[in-house]
Design a protein around this motif. Sequence first.
Motif, PDB file in Angstrom:
ATOM      1  N   ASP A 158      -2.636   9.146  14.901  1.00 57.07           N
ATOM      2  CA  ASP A 158      -3.035   8.672  13.572  1.00 57.07           C
ATOM      3  C   ASP A 158      -1.922   7.833  12.942  1.00 57.07           C
ATOM      4  O   ASP A 158      -0.797   8.313  12.766  1.00 57.07           O
TER       5      ASP A 158
ATOM      6  N   HIS B 277      -6.422   3.643   6.643  1.00 53.18           N
ATOM      7  CA  HIS B 277      -6.501   4.724   5.654  1.00 53.18           C
ATOM      8  C   HIS B 277      -7.705   5.603   5.991  1.00 53.18           C
ATOM      9  O   HIS B 277      -8.650   5.724   5.214  1.00 53.18           O
TER      10      HIS B 277
ATOM     11  N   VAL C 213       3.602   6.964  10.423  1.00 53.26           N
ATOM     12  CA  VAL C 213       4.474   6.327   9.429  1.00 53.26           C
ATOM     13  C   VAL C 213       5.024   7.372   8.457  1.00 53.26           C
ATOM     14  O   VAL C 213       6.215   7.367   8.122  1.00 53.26           O
ATOM     15  N   ASN C 214       4.160   8.272   8.030  1.00 54.18           N
ATOM     16  CA  ASN C 214       4.580   9.316   7.088  1.00 54.18           C
ATOM     17  C   ASN C 214       5.721  10.147   7.671  1.00 54.18           C
ATOM     18  O   ASN C 214       6.727  10.426   6.997  1.00 54.18           O
TER      19      ASN C 214
ATOM     20  N   ALA D  10      -1.287   6.806   9.892  1.00 53.43           N
ATOM     21  CA  ALA D  10      -0.716   7.312   8.635  1.00 53.43           C
ATOM     22  C   ALA D  10       0.282   8.438   8.905  1.00 53.43           C
ATOM     23  O   ALA D  10       1.354   8.499   8.297  1.00 53.43           O
TER      24      ALA D  10
ATOM     25  N   VAL E   8       5.586   0.031   3.915  1.00 46.93           N
ATOM     26  CA  VAL E   8       6.838   0.453   4.568  1.00 46.93           C
ATOM     27  C   VAL E   8       7.282  -0.652   5.524  1.00 46.93           C
ATOM     28  O   VAL E   8       6.449  -1.219   6.235  1.00 46.93           O
TER      29      VAL E   8
ATOM     30  N   GLY F 214       0.799  -1.216   0.000  1.00 48.16           N
ATOM     31  CA  GLY F 214       0.000   0.000   0.000  1.00 48.16           C
ATOM     32  C   GLY F 214       0.830   1.262   0.000  1.00 48.16           C
ATOM     33  O   GLY F 214       2.055   1.214  -0.121  1.00 48.16           O
ATOM     34  N   GLN F 215       0.141   2.379   0.096  1.00 49.27           N
ATOM     35  CA  GLN F 215       0.808   3.678   0.165  1.00 49.27           C
ATOM     36  C   GLN F 215       0.279   4.413   1.388  1.00 49.27           C
ATOM     37  O   GLN F 215      -0.815   4.115   1.862  1.00 49.27           O
ATOM     38  N   ILE F 216       1.042   5.415   1.852  1.00 49.71           N
ATOM     39  CA  ILE F 216       0.600   6.124   3.048  1.00 49.71           C
ATOM     40  C   ILE F 216      -0.704   6.884   2.767  1.00 49.71           C
ATOM     41  O   ILE F 216      -1.646   6.811   3.524  1.00 49.71           O
TER      42      ILE F 216
ATOM     43  N   TYR G 201       0.802  -2.187   9.832  1.00 44.15           N
ATOM     44  CA  TYR G 201       1.118  -0.903   9.197  1.00 44.15           C
ATOM     45  C   TYR G 201       2.007  -1.129   7.965  1.00 44.15           C
ATOM     46  O   TYR G 201       1.876  -0.438   6.959  1.00 44.15           O
ATOM     47  N   GLY G 202       2.924  -2.084   8.096  1.00 42.00           N
ATOM     48  CA  GLY G 202       3.819  -2.380   6.972  1.00 42.00           C
ATOM     49  C   GLY G 202       3.027  -2.749   5.733  1.00 42.00           C
ATOM     50  O   GLY G 202       3.298  -2.258   4.632  1.00 42.00           O
TER      51      GLY G 202
ATOM     52  N   SER H  15      -8.471  -0.315   7.902  1.00 45.59           N
ATOM     53  CA  SER H  15      -7.484  -0.392   6.813  1.00 45.59           C
ATOM     54  C   SER H  15      -6.309   0.566   7.052  1.00 45.59           C
ATOM     55  O   SER H  15      -5.380   0.608   6.255  1.00 45.59           O
TER      56      SER H  15
ATOM     57  N   ALA I  71      -0.214  -2.090   5.163  1.00 45.45           N
ATOM     58  CA  ALA I  71      -1.137  -1.023   4.746  1.00 45.45           C
ATOM     59  C   ALA I  71      -0.419   0.105   4.015  1.00 45.45           C
ATOM     60  O   ALA I  71      -0.958   0.686   3.072  1.00 45.45           O
ATOM     61  N   TYR I  72       0.802   0.419   4.451  1.00 48.12           N
ATOM     62  CA  TYR I  72       1.480   1.591   3.890  1.00 48.12           C
ATOM     63  C   TYR I  72       2.677   1.249   3.003  1.00 48.12           C
ATOM     64  O   TYR I  72       3.351   2.160   2.484  1.00 48.12           O
TER      65      TYR I  72
ATOM     66  N   VAL J  40       9.006   8.313   7.821  1.00 46.49           N
ATOM     67  CA  VAL J  40       9.669   8.271   6.502  1.00 46.49           C
ATOM     68  C   VAL J  40      10.293   9.629   6.181  1.00 46.49           C
ATOM     69  O   VAL J  40      11.427   9.702   5.685  1.00 46.49           O
TER      70      VAL J  40
END
Lengths: 236, 283
Positions: free
Chosen positions: B183, A195, B188-189, B185, B215, A2-4, B209-210, A193, B212-213, B192
């Motif tokens: 949060d 997200h 993790v954001n 996201a 990373v 996925g992506q952030i 989280y790995g 999810s 989902a994102y 990074v």
Amino acid sequence: MGQIFDIRLIPEYTVKLLSGIPTTLLLFILVTVLSLILGMAFALIKIQNIPFLYQIVAILISYARSVPGIVQLFVVFYGMPILIEEFTGVNATLWDPLLFVVIAYTFNTSVFFCEAMRTAIESLDKGQFEAGFSVGMSYPQVFIRIILPQAVRISLPTLEINACTMMKETALAYTIGVTTDIMGRATILGGRSYHLLEADISASILFLILNFILVIVFSRINKKFFTFKRKESVAV
Amino acid sequence: MKKMRLLYILSAFTLVTALTFALAGCGSKEASAAVGSKKVIVQTADTFDPDGFLNDKGEADGFEIDVLKAVAEKLPQYEFEYTAAPIDQITVNLTSKRIDIAALEFGKSPEREASFTFTDEPYSTLVTRFIVLADNAEYDENTTIDDFQGKTVYVVKGGDADTIQAYNDEHPDNPIDIQFISDPATCVNDLVSGKADAFIRGEVAIPAYGAAYGVKLKGVAEPVRNEKCYFMLQKDADPALKEGIDSAVKKLIEDGTIPALHKKWHHDVDYTPPYTYQPVYNG
């Protein structure tokens, strides 16, 4: 992987959140109808200056105006079952949270509807009542046939703003455990999810569309009433 | 004329009251079913995957629910009902007696023990770690909490934050820079982008989280919290229910059911107490 922030999830989530529209609309319609009835009752109490009831309505209006909506929701959700059990012995703690949302929002919205209708009724010339009585009409007849149509037309813009606000406020229902409306589904979808932002954007798209439709509906009703007014003024 | 006015107002009120009670009646059917029976309402979180969440069918699901379903099989005298709610609401609902059991990796604390009854048999371990990027060579199996002095660490208000704050109080000269950001996201954001050096979260978040994102993350240093978890019941809960759950949990650990459920939901890791953490957890 996925992506952030994954923009591709927004259309997918928007479609999934459509299943929350029935609950959001049910909430909106129930609260609007009940608020119009209760709001009118409050407005009549204030106009007729009925002792005791007038003071109660005045306190309720102050409360609804001053206390944040979410606090009112919590007070009803957690406080009402205690009161119900105290006075009736009925255990209300397991009642559907949706019921408490309807009660809290009806109370809140009816106060604003009351003020919109009261000011509209009071803005009308008292001579209209007297004219109605002079031709033998009763108070309810004068009120329903002459006063109410004009009052609704005058108060329509204010009712529209309050209805739009209420539609958005239904999102707070999630905070007491309603999970079947748009915001409830968005929070669960986004939370599971990871997200959440994408889910919130999808929810905002649906609320934007719903409120846009609401504005069109009010605009149509408004147009109809104003058309009536123009014809009347041309005839004069 | 005045009578007619009052009649009109009273009619409006009657209508409103009738509608309100009609609505209340809809809800009371549920309530009347619960009264007088041995129904036990269980509540977990609605978005705390994999421990407690609402699945696609809108049903409460996850590790906690699976454990309690196994417990329910051993307690046929009770009828278990499984629900999910926003995390913040679970303890409030237990206080207001809307539910009988709160199930979400609850550890004991003096505050909680003053308000609720805990079961005696732990069924899980809550392990929270400093989480960093997997390719960050600065942190490895020798990392300790001291290596985060002066570093920016995102924490959720509550247990972890209190532990770090206690550490800062002992090291006022070079404290850990705590930022209250929950949060996932954002955590993790910012990891990074370099805005944050680490964030603290349960070990189970590392693989989740790995995925989902996209990373790779790792958990380092000694766990910030390594707490045994229990089910939380109402303060004046039925002692037979508490004893029944304890007895069932003990048997389910002995027969391998709970360890198997841990592995099923927690990326093949068994968090049944006593849990031994790995110096570096890569998920």
